[in-house]
Write a protein that holds these residues in place. Structure first.
Motif, PDB file in Angstrom:
ATOM      1  N   GLN A 341       0.826  -1.208   0.000  1.00 61.76           N
ATOM      2  CA  GLN A 341       0.000   0.000   0.000  1.00 61.76           C
ATOM      3  C   GLN A 341       0.861   1.259   0.000  1.00 61.76           C
ATOM      4  OE1 GLN A 341      -3.200   0.300  -0.342  1.00 61.76           O
ATOM      5  NE2 GLN A 341      -4.185  -1.606   0.310  1.00 61.76           N
ATOM      6  N   LEU A 342       2.032   1.188   0.604  1.00 62.58           N
ATOM      7  CA  LEU A 342       2.942   2.328   0.656  1.00 62.58           C
ATOM      8  C   LEU A 342       3.798   2.447  -0.608  1.00 62.58           C
ATOM      9  CD1 LEU A 342       4.082   1.985   4.376  1.00 62.58           C
ATOM     10  CD2 LEU A 342       2.702   3.837   3.435  1.00 62.58           C
ATOM     11  N   GLY A 343       3.642   1.487  -1.527  1.00 60.53           N
ATOM     12  CA  GLY A 343       4.410   1.530  -2.767  1.00 60.53           C
ATOM     13  C   GLY A 343       5.774   0.879  -2.685  1.00 60.53           C
ATOM     14  N   SER A 344       6.097   0.256  -1.551  1.00 56.91           N
ATOM     15  CA  SER A 344       7.383  -0.450  -1.397  1.00 56.91           C
ATOM     16  C   SER A 344       7.210  -1.885  -1.880  1.00 56.91           C
ATOM     17  CB  SER A 344       7.840  -0.406   0.057  1.00 56.91           C
ATOM     18  OG  SER A 344       7.986   0.926   0.507  1.00 56.91           O
ATOM     19  N   LEU A 345       7.120  -2.048  -3.201  1.00 60.58           N
ATOM     20  CA  LEU A 345       6.716  -3.337  -3.761  1.00 60.58           C
ATOM     21  C   LEU A 345       7.760  -4.422  -3.560  1.00 60.58           C
ATOM     22  CD1 LEU A 345       4.909  -2.276  -7.071  1.00 60.58           C
ATOM     23  CD2 LEU A 345       4.100  -2.280  -4.705  1.00 60.58           C
ATOM     24  N   ALA A 346       9.023  -4.094  -3.657  1.00 59.88           N
ATOM     25  CA  ALA A 346      10.062  -5.104  -3.452  1.00 59.88           C
ATOM     26  C   ALA A 346      10.011  -5.631  -2.014  1.00 59.88           C
ATOM     27  CB  ALA A 346      11.434  -4.514  -3.762  1.00 59.88           C
ATOM     28  N   GLN A 347       9.833  -4.728  -1.068  1.00 54.94           N
ATOM     29  CA  GLN A 347       9.723  -5.129   0.336  1.00 54.94           C
ATOM     30  C   GLN A 347       8.486  -5.989   0.554  1.00 54.94           C
ATOM     31  OE1 GLN A 347       9.031  -1.893   3.119  1.00 54.94           O
ATOM     32  NE2 GLN A 347      10.364  -2.837   4.644  1.00 54.94           N
ATOM     33  N   ALA A 348       7.363  -5.598  -0.039  1.00 56.59           N
ATOM     34  CA  ALA A 348       6.131  -6.374   0.085  1.00 56.59           C
ATOM     35  C   ALA A 348       6.323  -7.783  -0.468  1.00 56.59           C
ATOM     36  CB  ALA A 348       4.989  -5.670  -0.636  1.00 56.59           C
ATOM     37  N   ARG A 349       6.954  -7.874  -1.630  1.00 55.23           N
ATOM     38  CA  ARG A 349       7.177  -9.194  -2.236  1.00 55.23           C
ATOM     39  C   ARG A 349       8.082 -10.058  -1.358  1.00 55.23           C
ATOM     40  NH1 ARG A 349       8.014  -5.778  -7.220  1.00 55.23           N
ATOM     41  NH2 ARG A 349       6.039  -5.888  -8.400  1.00 55.23           N
ATOM     42  N   ALA A 362       8.951 -26.908  -3.664  1.00 57.18           N
ATOM     43  CA  ALA A 362      10.046 -26.103  -4.208  1.00 57.18           C
ATOM     44  C   ALA A 362       9.793 -25.663  -5.646  1.00 57.18           C
ATOM     45  CB  ALA A 362      11.352 -26.883  -4.112  1.00 57.18           C
ATOM     46  N   ALA A 363       9.365 -26.599  -6.494  1.00 54.99           N
ATOM     47  CA  ALA A 363       9.172 -26.273  -7.909  1.00 54.99           C
ATOM     48  C   ALA A 363       8.062 -25.244  -8.084  1.00 54.99           C
ATOM     49  CB  ALA A 363       8.847 -27.537  -8.698  1.00 54.99           C
ATOM     50  N   PHE A 364       6.975 -25.413  -7.366  1.00 54.20           N
ATOM     51  CA  PHE A 364       5.855 -24.485  -7.533  1.00 54.20           C
ATOM     52  C   PHE A 364       6.114 -23.159  -6.822  1.00 54.20           C
ATOM     53  CE2 PHE A 364       3.537 -28.283  -8.874  1.00 54.20           C
ATOM     54  CZ  PHE A 364       2.843 -27.769  -9.961  1.00 54.20           C
ATOM     55  N   TYR A 365       6.948 -23.186  -5.778  1.00 59.01           N
ATOM     56  CA  TYR A 365       7.321 -21.908  -5.164  1.00 59.01           C
ATOM     57  C   TYR A 365       8.038 -21.029  -6.193  1.00 59.01           C
ATOM     58  CZ  TYR A 365      10.055 -18.341  -2.919  1.00 59.01           C
ATOM     59  OH  TYR A 365      10.626 -17.133  -2.621  1.00 59.01           O
ATOM     60  N   THR A 366       8.973 -21.600  -6.909  1.00 60.26           N
ATOM     61  CA  THR A 366       9.710 -20.830  -7.921  1.00 60.26           C
ATOM     62  C   THR A 366       8.757 -20.259  -8.965  1.00 60.26           C
ATOM     63  OG1 THR A 366      11.669 -22.208  -7.605  1.00 60.26           O
ATOM     64  CG2 THR A 366      11.532 -20.953  -9.657  1.00 60.26           C
ATOM     65  N   LEU A 367       7.795 -21.065  -9.396  1.00 61.64           N
ATOM     66  CA  LEU A 367       6.824 -20.620 -10.394  1.00 61.64           C
ATOM     67  C   LEU A 367       5.986 -19.464  -9.862  1.00 61.64           C
ATOM     68  CD1 LEU A 367       5.339 -21.109 -13.131  1.00 61.64           C
ATOM     69  CD2 LEU A 367       3.839 -22.694 -11.869  1.00 61.64           C
ATOM     70  N   HIS A 368       5.433 -19.623  -8.664  1.00 58.17           N
ATOM     71  CA  HIS A 368       4.548 -18.594  -8.118  1.00 58.17           C
ATOM     72  C   HIS A 368       5.319 -17.347  -7.685  1.00 58.17           C
ATOM     73  CE1 HIS A 368       1.224 -21.244  -8.537  1.00 58.17           C
ATOM     74  NE2 HIS A 368       1.602 -22.082  -7.577  1.00 58.17           N
ATOM     75  N   ALA A 369       6.541 -17.518  -7.192  1.00 62.01           N
ATOM     76  CA  ALA A 369       7.345 -16.368  -6.805  1.00 62.01           C
ATOM     77  C   ALA A 369       7.686 -15.504  -8.019  1.00 62.01           C
ATOM     78  CB  ALA A 369       8.615 -16.828  -6.102  1.00 62.01           C
ATOM     79  N   THR A 370       7.978 -16.164  -9.138  1.00 59.75           N
ATOM     80  CA  THR A 370       8.244 -15.420 -10.378  1.00 59.75           C
ATOM     81  C   THR A 370       7.016 -14.630 -10.803  1.00 59.75           C
ATOM     82  OG1 THR A 370       9.848 -17.074 -11.099  1.00 59.75           O
ATOM     83  CG2 THR A 370       8.927 -15.646 -12.792  1.00 59.75           C
ATOM     84  N   ALA A 371       5.843 -15.234 -10.652  1.00 58.12           N
ATOM     85  CA  ALA A 371       4.607 -14.535 -10.998  1.00 58.12           C
ATOM     86  C   ALA A 371       4.369 -13.343 -10.077  1.00 58.12           C
ATOM     87  CB  ALA A 371       3.429 -15.498 -10.935  1.00 58.12           C
ATOM     88  N   VAL A 372       4.665 -13.497  -8.793  1.00 59.07           N
ATOM     89  CA  VAL A 372       4.505 -12.403  -7.839  1.00 59.07           C
ATOM     90  C   VAL A 372       5.417 -11.232  -8.205  1.00 59.07           C
ATOM     91  CG1 VAL A 372       5.001 -11.717  -5.445  1.00 59.07           C
ATOM     92  CG2 VAL A 372       3.638 -13.760  -5.903  1.00 59.07           C
ATOM     93  N   ASP A 373       6.619 -11.529  -8.635  1.00 67.15           N
ATOM     94  CA  ASP A 373       7.572 -10.474  -8.999  1.00 67.15           C
ATOM     95  C   ASP A 373       7.080  -9.613 -10.161  1.00 67.15           C
ATOM     96  OD1 ASP A 373       9.395 -11.089  -7.024  1.00 67.15           O
ATOM     97  OD2 ASP A 373      10.557 -12.455  -8.282  1.00 67.15           O
ATOM     98  N   ALA A 374       6.191 -10.152 -10.983  1.00 69.39           N
ATOM     99  CA  ALA A 374       5.714  -9.428 -12.160  1.00 69.39           C
ATOM    100  C   ALA A 374       4.435  -8.643 -11.898  1.00 69.39           C
ATOM    101  CB  ALA A 374       5.483 -10.411 -13.311  1.00 69.39           C
ATOM    102  N   LEU A 375       3.878  -8.726 -10.686  1.00 71.26           N
ATOM    103  CA  LEU A 375       2.594  -8.087 -10.410  1.00 71.26           C
ATOM    104  C   LEU A 375       2.734  -6.582 -10.241  1.00 71.26           C
ATOM    105  CD1 LEU A 375       1.090 -10.629  -7.831  1.00 71.26           C
ATOM    106  CD2 LEU A 375       0.444 -10.374 -10.240  1.00 71.26           C
ATOM    107  N   SER A 376       1.738  -5.853 -10.728  1.00 68.32           N
ATOM    108  CA  SER A 376       1.637  -4.420 -10.466  1.00 68.32           C
ATOM    109  C   SER A 376       1.236  -4.199  -9.015  1.00 68.32           C
ATOM    110  CB  SER A 376       0.600  -3.794 -11.383  1.00 68.32           C
ATOM    111  OG  SER A 376      -0.699  -4.282 -11.052  1.00 68.32           O
ATOM    112  N   GLN A 377       1.271  -2.936  -8.583  1.00 64.74           N
ATOM    113  CA  GLN A 377       0.886  -2.647  -7.199  1.00 64.74           C
ATOM    114  C   GLN A 377      -0.537  -3.113  -6.914  1.00 64.74           C
ATOM    115  OE1 GLN A 377       0.678   1.513  -6.105  1.00 64.74           O
ATOM    116  NE2 GLN A 377       0.921   1.073  -3.933  1.00 64.74           N
TER     117      GLN A 377
END
Length: 448
Positions: A341-349, A362-377
């Protein structure tokens, strides 16, 4: 009673031989407390009898469904009107929330606070800890009452919105009126701060960890700020909790405990059972909730039991070890939401992925974490909302999360009938109990 008054029930029961060891309560039986041990017994009784309303309002959320083929007639008569949001004319058999029990606990807390300097046979550290717990009990009860019976903080003018009566003295003759939402939240924060100054127990031994401790003051402050949309305050308090109590259960391991166990490494305070055996028996996990779980998410198997293709039961509730009021996973999620909410997206992720790593293979964590990194605020905030639903399912958070965020349209079907809670429906806030209104018709008026 001709007026709504708080009655002190000090005739304590004897030893409860049937209690499980987690809450083996042994009150003294004294009517007037004098010693530290007797005051501890008074507060312990309030811990033991604390309402399970956070679990009860799960019936109102979208987590749970009732089904004619699996829900007993007894459970239907007790819970159906809550589930279908029928607050106008519920059946006489509909279970009531713990209004009186909250105010009884507040009365006992006020009694301890008022007699903090007169109790005998108690060391100074123990006295401070005990009185600090009383402040926490008063704060937590007022906080829950406000979030059950008052509108969400962010949807109104808090200084003029009616909340609930604030009870700050041990006076059975008070005829209370309601305070504003701002006044209640301000007092809750004051009580948390008082508790934080007094308490000295960082952690209680397993079996006594239903009691409030120093970390719980930071935890309640984080939750309070979250409900106010005070993102800076929520982030700071959540970070303090994580620093003091970072442990997360690793659900990728077969040996992992359920995070809601009072024996879990995640436990901070295990006061509430939340989903009692009766609640867990009455309802079934909704398809909407199950659909939120993604591939590789170990929580689905840990938290639920799919007994058939159409029926899924709850592992997280039903008594036994499952007692959870504050646990560390919640504060990773609060920190993530506040940072986003404060715009600190890297910290939020980072906060979000720290939790996810303990929940996904482990395999699905990598998949979902990559997807999280691409999300807008905006998408990241919505993802965190869904992650709260997945992680905190049936722990008494979902109803309050719906209230404080979008208050969406909800629809439920039973047989051929459909029940609807409209967007921003006034039924997102509970009505004052009939008994309170009848005993004191002026209770909903703001105190001036």
């Amino acid at each position: 009673m001709k007026s709504f008054r708080l009655v002190l029930f000090l005739c304590l029961v004897g030893v409860m031989s049937s209690c499980d060891k987690f809450l083996d309560i042994r009150p003294t039986g004294r009517v007037i407390a004098e010693t530290g041990e007797e005051y501890r017994a008074l507060l312990t009784t309030e811990y033991k009898n604390f309402p399970e309303d956070r679990g009860l309002v799960s019936f109102r959320s979208d987590e749970m469904t009732l089904d004619a083929s699996t829900t007993s007639s007894e459970d239907l008569s007790a819970f159906f009107d809550l589930w279908a949001w029928n607050d106008q004319a519920p059946q006489a058999t509909t279970v009531s929330l713990g209004w009186r029990r909250y105010y009884h606990a507040i009365y006992i807390a006020n009694t301890l606070i008022a007699n903090r300097y007169t109790m005998t046979q108690i060391s100074e550290p123990d006295r401070r800890q005990l009185v600090g717990e009383a402040y926490m009990m008063r704060a937590y009860c007022h906080f829950l009452l406000a979030n059950l019976y008052a509108p969400p903080y962010t949807t109104v003018r808090p200084d003029t919105a009616r909340a609930v009566p604030l009870m700050l003295s041990a006076d059975v003759n008070l005829v209370p009126k309601s305070s504003s939402l701002a006044e209640v939240y301000t007092q809750v924060e004051r009580d948390i701060d008082s508790a934080a100054i007094l308490m000295n127990k960082v952690e209680w031994p397993t079996g006594l960890n239903y009691r409030f401790n120093t970390i719980s003051a930071k935890a309640l402050k984080a939750r309070l700020a979250l409900y106010q949309a005070d993102w800076t305050g929520a982030l700071a308090a959540a970070q303090q909790v994580i620093a003091a109590h970072p442990a997360l259960e690793d659900l990728t391991l077969s040996s992992a405990l359920l995070p809601t166990s009072y024996k879990s490494a995640e436990n901070i305070v295990a006061l509430e059972q939340v989903m009692t055996p009766t609640y867990a028996r009455a309802g079934r996990v909704s398809d909407e909730l199950l659909a939120l779980y993604r591939s590789g998410d170990r929580r689905k198997a840990h938290y639920f039991n799919a007994v058939s293709s159409t029926t899924t039961l709850l592992r997280k509730g039903g008594g036994g070890e499952q007692h959870s009021t504050f646990r560390s996973a919640e504060f990773y999620l609060i920190a993530a939401e506040a940072a986003a909410q404060l715009g600190s997206l890297a910290q939020a992720r980072d906060y979000l992925k720290t939790l996810m790593k303990k929940r996904y293979t482990a395999a699905f964590y990598t998949l979902h974490a990559t997807a999280v990194d691409a999300l807008s605020q905006a998408d990241l905030i919505n993802y965190i909302y869904d992650e709260r639903a997945r992680e905190l399912a049936f722990e008494g958070h979902r109803w309050f999360d719906l209230r404080r965020t979008t208050r969406p349209l909800l629809q439920k079907t039973y047989g051929t009938n459909t029940y609807t809670l409209a967007p921003n429906d006034r039924r997102y806030t509970l009505r004052f109990p009939t008994e309170a209104l009848e005993a004191n018709p002026g209770i909903e008026k703001l105190e001036h």
